[in-house]
Design an enzyme around this catalytic site. Structure first.
Site, mmCIF file in Angstrom:
data_model
loop_
_atom_site.group_PDB
_atom_site.id
_atom_site.type_symbol
_atom_site.label_atom_id
_atom_site.label_comp_id
_atom_site.label_asym_id
_atom_site.label_seq_id
_atom_site.Cartn_x
_atom_site.Cartn_y
_atom_site.Cartn_z
ATOM 1 C CG HIS A 34 46.616 34.904 28.097
ATOM 2 N ND1 HIS A 34 47.107 34.087 27.126
ATOM 3 C CD2 HIS A 34 45.284 34.626 28.183
ATOM 4 C CE1 HIS A 34 46.126 33.336 26.629
ATOM 5 N NE2 HIS A 34 45.004 33.653 27.259
ATOM 6 C CB THR B 129 40.505 25.413 36.043
ATOM 7 O OG1 THR B 129 39.418 25.934 36.806
ATOM 8 C CG2 THR B 129 41.815 25.765 36.716
ATOM 9 C CB THR B 130 44.202 26.464 31.712
ATOM 10 O OG1 THR B 130 44.531 27.678 32.395
ATOM 11 C CG2 THR B 130 43.167 26.748 30.645
ATOM 12 C CG ASP C 78 38.738 31.089 52.658
ATOM 13 O OD1 ASP C 78 37.908 31.214 51.730
ATOM 14 O OD2 ASP C 78 39.353 32.047 53.165
ATOM 15 C CB ALA D 200 36.260 24.114 26.630
ATOM 16 C CG ASN E 151 39.215 30.156 24.636
ATOM 17 O OD1 ASN E 151 38.075 30.605 24.655
ATOM 18 N ND2 ASN E 151 40.287 30.914 24.512
ATOM 19 C CE LYS F 8 46.820 31.558 30.515
ATOM 20 N NZ LYS F 8 45.786 30.865 31.302
ATOM 21 N N GLY G 164 46.279 27.251 28.093
ATOM 22 C CA GLY G 164 45.584 26.011 27.732
ATOM 23 C C GLY G 164 45.147 26.032 26.281
ATOM 24 C CB THR G 165 43.695 28.725 24.170
ATOM 25 O OG1 THR G 165 42.714 28.994 25.171
ATOM 26 C CG2 THR G 165 43.070 28.848 22.794
HETATM 27 N N1 LIG Z 1 38.463 27.926 29.560
HETATM 28 C C1 LIG Z 1 38.290 29.239 29.394
HETATM 29 O O1 LIG Z 1 37.513 29.703 28.554
HETATM 30 C C2 LIG Z 1 39.033 30.168 30.297
HETATM 31 C C3 LIG Z 1 39.837 29.656 31.271
HETATM 32 N N2 LIG Z 1 40.412 30.469 32.196
HETATM 33 C C4 LIG Z 1 41.112 29.799 33.279
HETATM 34 O O2 LIG Z 1 40.287 29.870 34.435
HETATM 35 C C5 LIG Z 1 41.088 29.915 35.609
HETATM 36 C C6 LIG Z 1 40.667 31.096 36.466
HETATM 37 O O3 LIG Z 1 40.937 32.290 35.783
HETATM 38 P P1 LIG Z 1 40.665 33.714 36.462
HETATM 39 O O4 LIG Z 1 39.267 33.808 36.945
HETATM 40 O O5 LIG Z 1 41.187 34.713 35.503
HETATM 41 O O6 LIG Z 1 41.659 33.624 37.728
HETATM 42 P P2 LIG Z 1 41.520 34.355 39.139
HETATM 43 O O7 LIG Z 1 42.845 34.204 39.803
HETATM 44 O O8 LIG Z 1 40.961 35.716 38.962
HETATM 45 O O9 LIG Z 1 40.431 33.479 39.921
HETATM 46 C C7 LIG Z 1 40.676 32.209 40.438
HETATM 47 C C8 LIG Z 1 39.920 32.098 41.730
HETATM 48 O O10 LIG Z 1 39.991 30.769 42.224
HETATM 49 C C9 LIG Z 1 40.078 30.856 43.631
HETATM 50 N N3 LIG Z 1 40.517 29.618 44.244
HETATM 51 C C10 LIG Z 1 41.730 29.269 44.729
HETATM 52 N N4 LIG Z 1 41.687 28.041 45.264
HETATM 53 C C11 LIG Z 1 40.413 27.593 45.121
HETATM 54 C C12 LIG Z 1 39.717 26.411 45.486
HETATM 55 N N5 LIG Z 1 40.348 25.425 46.124
HETATM 56 N N6 LIG Z 1 38.417 26.297 45.155
HETATM 57 C C13 LIG Z 1 37.777 27.284 44.516
HETATM 58 N N7 LIG Z 1 38.371 28.444 44.167
HETATM 59 C C14 LIG Z 1 39.668 28.595 44.457
HETATM 60 C C15 LIG Z 1 40.998 32.016 43.858
HETATM 61 O O11 LIG Z 1 40.885 32.514 45.192
HETATM 62 P P3 LIG Z 1 42.143 33.317 45.828
HETATM 63 O O12 LIG Z 1 42.379 34.477 44.941
HETATM 64 O O13 LIG Z 1 41.602 33.660 47.184
HETATM 65 O O14 LIG Z 1 43.283 32.347 45.860
HETATM 66 C C16 LIG Z 1 40.465 33.018 42.832
HETATM 67 O O15 LIG Z 1 39.396 33.775 43.355
HETATM 68 C C17 LIG Z 1 42.532 29.912 35.115
HETATM 69 O O16 LIG Z 1 43.021 28.591 35.128
HETATM 70 C C18 LIG Z 1 42.422 30.413 33.677
HETATM 71 O O17 LIG Z 1 43.475 29.973 32.858
HETATM 72 C C19 LIG Z 1 40.257 31.812 32.153
HETATM 73 C C20 LIG Z 1 39.504 32.401 31.183
HETATM 74 C C21 LIG Z 1 38.840 31.629 30.160
HETATM 75 O O1 LIG Z 2 43.867 32.813 32.064
HETATM 76 C C1 LIG Z 2 43.162 33.375 31.194
HETATM 77 O O2 LIG Z 2 42.806 34.548 31.304
HETATM 78 C C2 LIG Z 2 42.742 32.582 30.042
HETATM 79 N N1 LIG Z 2 42.999 31.305 30.044
HETATM 80 C C3 LIG Z 2 42.627 30.357 29.077
HETATM 81 C C4 LIG Z 2 43.839 29.657 28.522
HETATM 82 O O3 LIG Z 2 44.766 29.354 29.289
HETATM 83 O O4 LIG Z 2 43.875 29.377 27.327
HETATM 84 C C5 LIG Z 2 41.663 30.886 28.056
HETATM 85 C C6 LIG Z 2 41.764 32.345 27.738
HETATM 86 O O5 LIG Z 2 42.725 32.555 26.764
HETATM 87 C C7 LIG Z 2 41.967 33.216 28.953
#
Ligand SMILES: NC(=O)C1=CN([C@@H]2O[C@H](COP(=O)(O)OP(=O)(O)OC[C@H]3O[C@@H](n4cnc5c(N)ncnc54)[C@H](OP(=O)(O)O)[C@@H]3O)[C@@H](O)[C@H]2O)C=CC1
Ligand SMILES: O=C(O)C1=N[C@H](C(=O)O)C[C@H](O)C1
Length: 234
Positions: free
Chosen positions: A131, A72-73, A33, A96, A98, A135, A141-142
């Site tokens: 995980h 984001t995945t 928001d 990526a 991961n 999640k 995604g990895t």
């Molecule tokens: N590529 C990598 O290395 C990794 C990838 N990931 C990926 O990253 C993503 C986030 O993971 P994680 O931090 O654990 O998840 P979280 O749920 O902790 O955080 C996601 C955040 O995004 C917010 N959000 C929702 N809608 C929007 C929007 N429109 N714009 C911006 N932010 C928004 C959420 O807010 P609210 O809670 O208020 O809805 C929340 O605070 C996942 O897809 C995960 O799979 C995670 C770890 C490593």
């Molecule tokens: O959601 C997570 O936490 C993670 N997401 C990524 C994925 O979907 O592969 C990377 C990591 O494993 C953590």
């Protein structure tokens, strides 16, 4: 460097800590928001948000000339559109599944192992990812990246969650406690098995890789991967 965080959840907060420890500024924390976004101070955007928010976040950055690091995945149905928009706007982009440096190496090992194992029909491959229970997406995604890389380097034609048919890689997803992310690639035969595994101890490695990618992309235009960042293409 001025960093904008798109998504301020578990990963957004970890990236904030890692960025500040490296002397960078967080100039925006965009959540669901946040309303109107001011892109003017951003040197780079790092998106770790939600599957249905990622593409809009990324597009907004390209429209406003901001390079994007996307972690984001679960949004990859729109990946080709993101790439097309980045090219149209002469932007810069790294996605990526991961960002951990260890997983970037693990991906290379997985490709190499797949090539070698494709010569031995005694072995069947399987993937497992574990995980935390919050999640949203499965498989991770990895795990999808690992499966696609095996398919590219072997005779497997696809992957499936849980029950795989002939020529498909079975992928198992488990959700256990706070597990940050564990991925195992297993080749089993009647007499033995070989497995490679990456286990994250916490989220710091994902965050560090994303910040290193953000530093690396400064001044560049194009579509890149973590292999480019770590100079593994040589
Ligand atoms: N590529 C990598 O290395 C990794 C990838 N990931 C990926 O990253 C993503 C986030 O993971 P994680 O931090 O654990 O998840 P979280 O749920 O902790 O955080 C996601 C955040 O995004 C917010 N959000 C929702 N809608 C929007 C929007 N429109 N714009 C911006 N932010 C928004 C959420 O807010 P609210 O809670 O208020 O809805 C929340 O605070 C996942 O897809 C995960 O799979 C995670 C770890 C490593
Ligand atoms: O959601 C997570 O936490 C993670 N997401 C990524 C994925 O979907 O592969 C990377 C990591 O494993 C953590």
């Amino acid at each position: 460097m001025n960093i904008a965080l798109f998504g301020y959840g578990k990963m957004g907060k970890m990236i904030e800590t890692v960025s500040q420890n490296k002397g960078h500024n967080i100039v925006a924390k965009i959540d669901v928001d946040s309303g109107d976004i001011d892109y003017s101070e951003m040197d780079v955007a790092i998106d770790f948000s939600m599957p249905d928010a990622a593409f809009d976040n990324i597009s907004g950055c390209f429209e406003n000339g901001v390079p994007v690091i996307s972690g984001t995945t679960g949004w990859l149905d729109n990946y080709d559109d993101a790439v097309a928009l980045c090219q149209e706007k002469n932007g810069a982009f790294i996605y990526a599944s991961n960002f951990s440096l260890g997983v970037t190496i693990f991906f290379e090992l997985n490709r190499y192992l797949a090539q070698m194992m494709s010569r031995l029909d005694q072995y069947r491959v399987s993937l497992e990812e574990i995980h935390h229970t919050q999640k949203l997406d499965a498989p991770s995604g990895t795990a999808i990246s690992l499966a696609e890389d095996i398919i590219e380097n072997s005779d497997y034609q696809g992957w499936k969650l849980d029950r795989a048919g002939d020529g498909e890689i079975p992928v198992t997803s488990k959700r256990i406690g706070d597990t940050p992310g564990t991925h195992t690639v297993n080749y089993g035969s009647k007499v033995d098995h070989i497995e490679i595994r990456h286990a994250a101890h916490n989220r710091e490695g994902f965050a560090l890789g994303a910040v290193i990618a953000a530093e690396w992309i400064q001044g560049k235009t194009g579509i890149f991967t973590m292999k480019d960042v770590l100079d593994l293409n040589r």
